[in-house]
Design a protein around this motif. Structure first.
Motif, mmCIF file in Angstrom:
data_model
loop_
_atom_site.group_PDB
_atom_site.id
_atom_site.type_symbol
_atom_site.label_atom_id
_atom_site.label_comp_id
_atom_site.label_asym_id
_atom_site.label_seq_id
_atom_site.Cartn_x
_atom_site.Cartn_y
_atom_site.Cartn_z
ATOM 1 N N ALA A 1 8.253 -4.612 -3.478
ATOM 2 C CA ALA A 1 7.831 -4.982 -1.991
ATOM 3 C C ALA A 1 8.073 -6.452 -1.481
ATOM 4 O O ALA A 1 7.719 -6.101 -0.039
ATOM 5 C CB ALA A 1 6.347 -4.601 -2.329
ATOM 6 N N THR A 2 8.485 -7.316 -2.579
ATOM 7 C CA THR A 2 8.539 -8.375 -2.090
ATOM 8 C C THR A 2 10.713 -8.903 -1.833
ATOM 9 O O THR A 2 11.273 -8.605 -1.241
ATOM 10 C CB THR A 2 8.391 -9.239 -2.511
ATOM 11 O OG1 THR A 2 8.971 -9.413 -3.984
ATOM 12 C CG2 THR A 2 6.670 -9.611 -1.933
ATOM 13 N N SER A 3 10.304 -9.278 -2.987
ATOM 14 C CA SER A 3 12.543 -9.877 -2.143
ATOM 15 C C SER A 3 12.717 -8.872 -3.476
ATOM 16 O O SER A 3 13.949 -8.348 -2.356
ATOM 17 C CB SER A 3 12.378 -11.284 -4.235
ATOM 18 O OG SER A 3 11.998 -10.683 -5.433
ATOM 19 N N ALA A 4 13.246 -8.086 -4.025
ATOM 20 C CA ALA A 4 13.339 -7.072 -4.280
ATOM 21 C C ALA A 4 14.333 -6.327 -3.058
ATOM 22 O O ALA A 4 15.287 -5.584 -3.047
ATOM 23 C CB ALA A 4 13.324 -6.246 -5.031
ATOM 24 N N SER A 5 13.330 -5.613 -2.368
ATOM 25 C CA SER A 5 13.606 -5.010 -1.389
ATOM 26 C C SER A 5 14.016 -5.569 0.476
ATOM 27 O O SER A 5 14.565 -5.126 1.327
ATOM 28 C CB SER A 5 12.376 -4.024 -1.071
ATOM 29 O OG SER A 5 11.389 -4.781 -0.080
ATOM 30 N N GLU B 1 0.447 -5.094 7.029
ATOM 31 C CA GLU B 1 1.697 -4.638 6.298
ATOM 32 C C GLU B 1 1.090 -4.109 4.799
ATOM 33 O O GLU B 1 1.406 -3.150 4.128
ATOM 34 C CB GLU B 1 2.689 -4.659 6.300
ATOM 35 C CG GLU B 1 2.832 -4.936 7.972
ATOM 36 C CD GLU B 1 4.088 -5.544 7.583
ATOM 37 O OE1 GLU B 1 5.646 -5.577 6.818
ATOM 38 O OE2 GLU B 1 5.271 -5.588 8.656
ATOM 39 N N ALA B 2 0.489 -5.141 4.015
ATOM 40 C CA ALA B 2 -0.023 -4.812 2.363
ATOM 41 C C ALA B 2 -0.743 -3.800 2.553
ATOM 42 O O ALA B 2 -1.042 -2.984 1.160
ATOM 43 C CB ALA B 2 0.049 -5.982 2.343
ATOM 44 N N ALA B 3 -2.134 -3.994 3.010
ATOM 45 C CA ALA B 3 -3.422 -3.431 3.192
ATOM 46 C C ALA B 3 -3.043 -1.965 3.490
ATOM 47 O O ALA B 3 -3.230 -1.330 3.008
ATOM 48 C CB ALA B 3 -4.447 -3.756 4.181
ATOM 49 N N GLU B 4 -2.242 -1.811 4.653
ATOM 50 C CA GLU B 4 -1.300 -0.315 4.699
ATOM 51 C C GLU B 4 -0.802 0.413 3.284
ATOM 52 O O GLU B 4 -1.160 1.665 3.268
ATOM 53 C CB GLU B 4 -1.035 -0.578 6.573
ATOM 54 C CG GLU B 4 -0.058 0.967 6.305
ATOM 55 C CD GLU B 4 0.522 1.016 8.195
ATOM 56 O OE1 GLU B 4 0.201 2.044 8.700
ATOM 57 O OE2 GLU B 4 -0.167 -0.484 8.907
ATOM 58 N N GLN B 5 0.100 -0.444 2.965
ATOM 59 C CA GLN B 5 0.750 0.061 1.457
ATOM 60 C C GLN B 5 -0.199 0.734 0.457
ATOM 61 O O GLN B 5 -0.052 1.302 0.496
ATOM 62 C CB GLN B 5 1.428 -1.027 1.304
ATOM 63 C CG GLN B 5 2.925 -0.599 1.624
ATOM 64 C CD GLN B 5 3.829 -1.720 0.798
ATOM 65 O OE1 GLN B 5 3.219 -3.032 0.305
ATOM 66 N NE2 GLN B 5 4.938 -1.870 0.339
#
Length: 719
Positions: A477-481, A498-502
């Motif tokens: 969800a952060t660096s790899a994507s 965006e984090a809350a939406e996920q």
């Protein structure tokens, strides 16, 4: 087409023999040189020289063999540094063909002079590959810089001949080495790939399909294929926009490790979501652009996977990353690595132990060099002696193996302890948590519950496995994507939104998903365990009477009827649930703290930001109100199920207690009356059957017959 190829080359026997002799004689000379080096104990001293000879040999033998050399050139764990350096010239320094001929092909394909289309074109190719060569040019009308790839002339005949020779020798090699593998099928698969590479129209479509598919994923901002210039592309000429960048394996930028992760996630997405896998990822085809994105070139060679195979591969990769090696043999059977006729041997043949050794070493990093080859060979020989050949390589896997072998090689060149299995974890975690397919849900259950996955009543998430899953998802969800690349201007509120939406999408979905089912089940168990623990703590705090009972317990239940009820008594499972819950809470807090992203440091949120976030969160929950209600109903249902199960278990335990000794009185306890007499049961059955028969009748008729039936029941009960 192998049948057409056989018919074609039967009438060209001298040509076939000449090519076969060329391959054999050229290879024999190199082999004899190696043998002499071995005899003279001179392998290391002559490595540089032999590597250069091998590169020239493969170049002389042509495109089919150049492809093999390109794949090997990145395997630092398989080849010595000298051979790696020698073969790297095959990645983008293959001898070009005459540029005059190339420009003649351009005019034939475009149907007009080159100078009427281009204002400038390089005199010599900027890169030459096994199948074509690339020129840098500027379009006359728009001034846009483009890359023009021209197919080598008469190359299709040479590839067809090589594939024919390899296909005819494959059965001999299979029999000579007693292999289970379908070598003919593998050669056919490679042949199809080569034919696809010779069609630039197909290559252009592959690139377009990738860009269309990747737009539906979080990778859309960080990976791309060069846009195709449609009006200047034909079957033998492919024109794309010019991309400024450097080869990924040669870049000294600090984000190369990140881009390697993006590359892995991109290829896993292609293979397991889009269904079309770019199968030629040698370092010359992977660029780091000036804005830090990953550009994938050369889309001629792809392999396609159907949805059933994709789901099986996801399950297999979940078992690999979670080290559930006991599940691997069945995976290999489903994937075609073990023949169906030997499926009954997979649990008794010792294969689990062998695979655990191999995959365990591979997971620790270092590629094939980390595996104890002698030990593995010895174990496989023992298996073969006892059970015969158990393994085969299915044809579809040829390009997948080539693809990920190259990716592992790039990773190892950047980090000698690189583990391709661990690098799969971010994508696998993301897929397990978001996929709604039931087969993926089964893999998720295996991942987080382990061997206890089938015991729904008592299963509890394995903390170590959940930690692995959350860390993997966090990496994706952060660096790899690459979600944060080029988005530094986003506000903290937007990032948290965006984090809350996920999270809300994962938890409060209207249609029940495998993940939500597990969340609801575990939350219900947590609520029950915490409630019983809280009740026990409150009782203990109220004080203890001389009788040994707590004051609050005596006030609420004077007779002690519920004293040992499973509804209020804390058991070992409750204790485990509470401990695991606390660990998971700490894990989430640690993940936030270790994110190194000040955007997620909630301790510094201002009052205005808090109010804005509260309003946004409230709005998003309202938008998902149907999902929230349905999720609440599922949770309530699960709580009722757990309560009923505890009561049932309590009654079962009571029934199993030894009977009390008889009292002095000979009077027997009166037997409890049955809840429903036989006659009443019969009457109700009659009423049910009549209602079923008359369901289609009018309301008045149904009311009349129901009244008569009720009267009949009353009379029967009196009798």
């Amino acid at each position: 087409d192998p049948v057409s190829a056989r018919d074609y080359f039967k009438s060209r026997f001298p040509e076939v023999v000449a090519r076969a002799l060329q391959i054999a004689i050229s290879s024999l000379g190199f082999g004899l040189s190696l043998l002499l080096d071995y005899i003279n104990n001179d392998l290391d001293n002559k490595a540089e020289e032999r590597a250069d000879e091998l590169s020239k040999l493969l170049t002389t033998l042509g495109p089919s063999f150049i492809k093999i050399g390109q794949s090997l050139s990145i395997r630092t764990d398989l080849l010595s540094p000298a051979y790696v350096r020698g073969l790297k010239s095959l990645q983008d320094q293959v001898p070009p063909f005459d540029s005059t001929k190339a420009k003649q092909i351009l005019e034939e394909e475009w149907g007009r002079p080159v100078n009427s289309v281009l204002s400038k074109i390089s005199d010599e190719p900027v890169a030459a590959a096994s199948l074509g060569q690339v020129y840098k040019a500027t379009m006359k009308e728009s001034g846009q810089e483009v890359a023009i790839k021209v197919l080598r002339p008469n190359i299709d005949g040479q590839i067809a001949l090589d594939m024919y020779i390899l296909r005819e020798t494959a059965p001999v090699v299979k029999k000579l080495f007693n292999l289970n593998t379908d070598l003919v099928g593998i050669v056919d698969t490679w042949g199809l790939g080569f034919v696809d590479e010779l069609d630039y129209v197909s290559e252009a479509q592959n690139a377009r399909d990738f860009m269309e598919g990747i737009q539906r994923t979080p990778l859309k901002e960080v990976v791309f294929a060069p846009p195709v210039v449609e009006n200047l592309s034909t079957g033998k000429v492919l024109t794309t926009e010019w991309v400024i960048g450097e080869r990924l394996d040669r870049s000294a930028q600090a984000d190369v490790t990140l881009l390697c992760s993006i590359a892995m996630n991109s290829y896993l997405t292609m293979m397991l979501e889009l269904g079309t896998l770019h199968s030629d990822p040698h370092p010359g085809n992977l660029l780091r652009t000036t804005d830090g994105r990953l550009c994938i070139l050369d889309w001629g060679m792809v392999t396609r996977l159907d949805s059933d195979l994709q789901l099986t591969l996801i399950s297999h990769m979940a078992h690999l990353t979670s080290r559930d090696y006991a599940e691997i043999p069945l995976d290999l059977l489903k994937l075609g690595f073990i023949p169906e006729e030997k499926g009954d041997m997979i649990q008794e043949s010792g294969i689990v132990e062998v695979l655990a050794d191999i995959y365990g070493a591979w997971t620790n990093g270092g590629g094939a060099a980390a595996v104890n080859v002698n030990k593995v060979i010895s174990q496989l020989q023992d298996l073969t002696a006892e059970k015969g050949n158990l393994f085969q390589i299915p044809p579809y896997f040829a390009y997948i193996a080539k693809c990920f072998s190259v990716l592992e090689g790039i990773g190892l060149s950047n980090d000698e302890k690189y583990s391709i299995i661990n690098e799969c974890l971010p994508y696998v975690s993301k897929r397990l948590l978001t996929d709604q397919n039931e087969r993926t849900g089964a893999a998720l259950s295996t991942f987080i519950f382990g061997p206890e996955k089938s015991n729904i009543d008592t299963r509890l998430v394995d903390y170590d496995r959940v930690e692995q899953l959350i860390e993997g998802f966090s990496d994706y969800a952060t660096s790899a994507s690459g979600n944060l690349l080029g988005r530094e201007d986003l506000s903290r509120t937007k990032m948290l939104e965006e984090a809350a939406e996920q999270v809300l999408d994962l938890v409060f979905c209207e249609k029940e998903t495998p993940l939500q089912r597990i969340i609801v089940e575990q939350v219900a168990k947590i609520i029950g365990a915490q409630s019983r623990s809280l009740w026990s703590s409150i009782k203990g705090a109220s004080g203890v009477l001389p009788s040994g009972r707590t004051i609050l317990g005596t006030l609420v239940d004077p007779l002690g009827l519920w004293r040992t009820s499973p509804l209020v008594a804390v058991n070992n499972l409750d204790t485990q649930i509470i401990e695991t819950t606390q660990k998971l809470v700490n894990l989430v807090q640690t993940q936030v703290q270790q994110s190194n992203n000040p955007m997620f440091d909630l301790s510094t949120v201002s009052r205005e930001e808090a109010l804005e976030l509260a309003a946004i969160l409230g709005q998003k929950i309202w938008e998902r109100r149907n999902g929230v209600v349905k999720t609440g109903n599922r949770l309530a249902t699960q709580l009722l199920k757990i309560t009923a199960k505890k009561l049932e278990d309590g009654e079962r335990d009571t029934m199993q207690l030894p009977s009390a000794p008889e009292t002095q009185s000979n009077q027997k306890e009166p037997e409890a009356e049955p809840r429903m007499s036989k006659r009443l049961q019969n009457a109700r059955q009659m009423l049910f059957e009549l209602e079923e028969e008359n369901s289609a009748k009018t309301t008045d008729e149904l009311k009349s017959e129901s009244f008569m039936t009720a009267a009949a029941v009353s009379v029967q009960n009196r009798n």
